[in-house]
Design a protein around this motif. Structure first.
Motif, PDB file in Angstrom:
ATOM      1  N   SER A 165       4.110  -0.508  -6.550  1.00  0.00           N
ATOM      2  CA  SER A 165       3.682  -0.850  -7.908  1.00  0.00           C
ATOM      3  C   SER A 165       3.499   0.406  -8.744  1.00  0.00           C
ATOM      4  O   SER A 165       3.849   0.442  -9.924  1.00  0.00           O
ATOM      5  N   GLY A 187       0.779  -1.230   0.000  1.00  0.00           N
ATOM      6  CA  GLY A 187       0.000   0.000   0.000  1.00  0.00           C
ATOM      7  C   GLY A 187       0.814   1.285   0.000  1.00  0.00           C
ATOM      8  O   GLY A 187       0.253   2.373  -0.076  1.00  0.00           O
ATOM      9  N   THR A 210       0.134  -4.549 -10.782  1.00  0.00           N
ATOM     10  CA  THR A 210      -1.210  -4.218 -10.323  1.00  0.00           C
ATOM     11  C   THR A 210      -1.138  -3.224  -9.172  1.00  0.00           C
ATOM     12  O   THR A 210      -0.427  -3.440  -8.206  1.00  0.00           O
ATOM     13  N   VAL A 211      -1.874  -2.121  -9.327  1.00  0.00           N
ATOM     14  CA  VAL A 211      -1.861  -1.079  -8.304  1.00  0.00           C
ATOM     15  C   VAL A 211      -3.069  -1.224  -7.389  1.00  0.00           C
ATOM     16  O   VAL A 211      -4.169  -1.540  -7.846  1.00  0.00           O
ATOM     17  N   GLY A 249       2.881   2.253  -2.309  1.00  0.00           N
ATOM     18  CA  GLY A 249       3.020   2.805  -3.652  1.00  0.00           C
ATOM     19  C   GLY A 249       4.154   2.231  -4.482  1.00  0.00           C
ATOM     20  O   GLY A 249       4.604   2.857  -5.440  1.00  0.00           O
TER      21      GLY A 249
END
Ligand SMILES: Nc1nc2c(ncn2[C@@H]2O[C@H](COP(=O)(O)OP(=O)(O)O)[C@@H](O)[C@H]2O)c(=O)[nH]1
Ligand SMILES: [Mg+2]
Ligand SMILES: [Zn+2]
Length: 287
Positions: free
Chosen positions: A170, A166, A183-184, A168
């Motif tokens: 990606s 979480g 994948t974000v 950041g």
């Protein structure tokens, strides 16, 4: 690596290979320089064999937990450990960053603190005060701006990205490596047990260099790092142990430890000593 198949970069093409029997029990990890024989054409269905793993320049290790001495090599031959931490949502965890610093020192690679989501905060980040007495390089990023400063610091090097889910990672990888397709905003769970694989991948940077993403690495167990080496990850405190008794274990129970006085004299943030002692205690619990 996927089900015993390794993807190897050779002269700009990707060659799929398997381990040759002569490797024995020797592990092959992301970042290893290997020698290949057999079909190295990279054509569909072609399979080469890894016959040799070259000596490693650096080895980034972790244990699953502080109390699980099983050591895992995450990446070989890395130059830099990029510790990704968001300034908010979730807030930075100095405990995690401190562990990463110890792991980087132990691996013999340079740490770089990457503070993301700077759009969510204003003013200088308080976390930088915590590290003020440490020679720690840092960059800040925000999703709507291209991560140019970070890109410059990655060029020509093999950099390993670590950080909680979480923060950041990606998002960054997708900006740095167009077409990476990470994948974000999704936590990928690759099996639930702690012994499942962690799908570490190396991605080639358009300029030069590699970025290694470690989505499954959530913590840095440090059972493999000796108590003395642990202190090397805290260079600001290390300097303060000069006058400690030679047998000092730097815990609070050792009455003559000079670290408390060193911190009280304003040489570094008191929270740094607390963090170091927490790490010491988490390790001693298993001894
Ligand atoms: N506000 C803000 N949100 C961000 C930034 N970077 C990433 N995010 C968001 O944070 C969430 C997690 O991002 P992701 O890249 O998946 O993190 P990862 O789990 O570390 O790979 C997503 O909803 C992103 O859109 C940023 O710089 N600013
Ligand atoms: Mg991710
Ligand atoms: Zn001491």
């Amino acid at each position: 690596m996927d089900r015993g198949r390794y993807s190897c970069a050779l002269d700009g093409r990707s060659v799929v290979a398997m381990r040759a029997r002569e490797l024995g029990r020797k592990s092959v990890v992301v970042g290893d320089r290997v020698e290949l024989v057999g079909d190295t054409s990279g054509a569909p269905g072609a399979l080469a064999r890894i016959v040799r793993v070259n000596p490693r320049r650096s080895v980034l290790r972790r244990t699953a937990d502080d109390d699980d001495p099983t050591e895992r090599v995450i990446v070989a031959n890395a130059d830099q450990l990029v510790i990704v931490s968001s300034l908010a949502a979730p807030p930075p965890s100095t405990g995690f960053i401190d562990r990463c610093l110890v792991a980087a020192y132990d691996a013999g690679i340079e740490p770089l603190l990457c503070l993301t989501k700077s759009d969510l905060v204003s003013g200088p980040p308080p976390i930088l005060d915590y590290y003020a007495d440490l020679d720690l390089r840092h960059v800040t990023t925000r999703a709507e701006l291209p991560p140019e400063t970070l890109r410059e610091k990655l060029t020509g090097l093999v950099s390993v990205l670590v950080g909680h889910s979480g923060v950041g990672k990606s998002t960054l990888v997708n900006r740095l490596v167009p077409g990476a397709g990470r994948t974000v905003g999704e936590v990928r769970s690759i099996g639930k047990g702690r012994h499942t694989s962690t799908s570490v991948v190396a991605l080639r940077l358009p300029a030069k260099g590699w970025i290694v993403d470690t989505p499954g690495v959530r913590s840095f167990g440090l059972a493999h790092v000796s108590a003395a080496s642990l202190l090397h990850g805290f260079a600001d405190l290390d300097r303060g142990t000069e006058h400690c008794p030679t047998d000092c274990d730097h815990t609070t129970t050792h009455g003559e430890c000079t670290l408390d006085a060193w911190v009280a004299a304003g040489n570094t943030d008191p929270r740094r000593l607390a963090s170091y002692r927490r790490l010491l205690a988490s390790r001693t619990a298993q001894e």
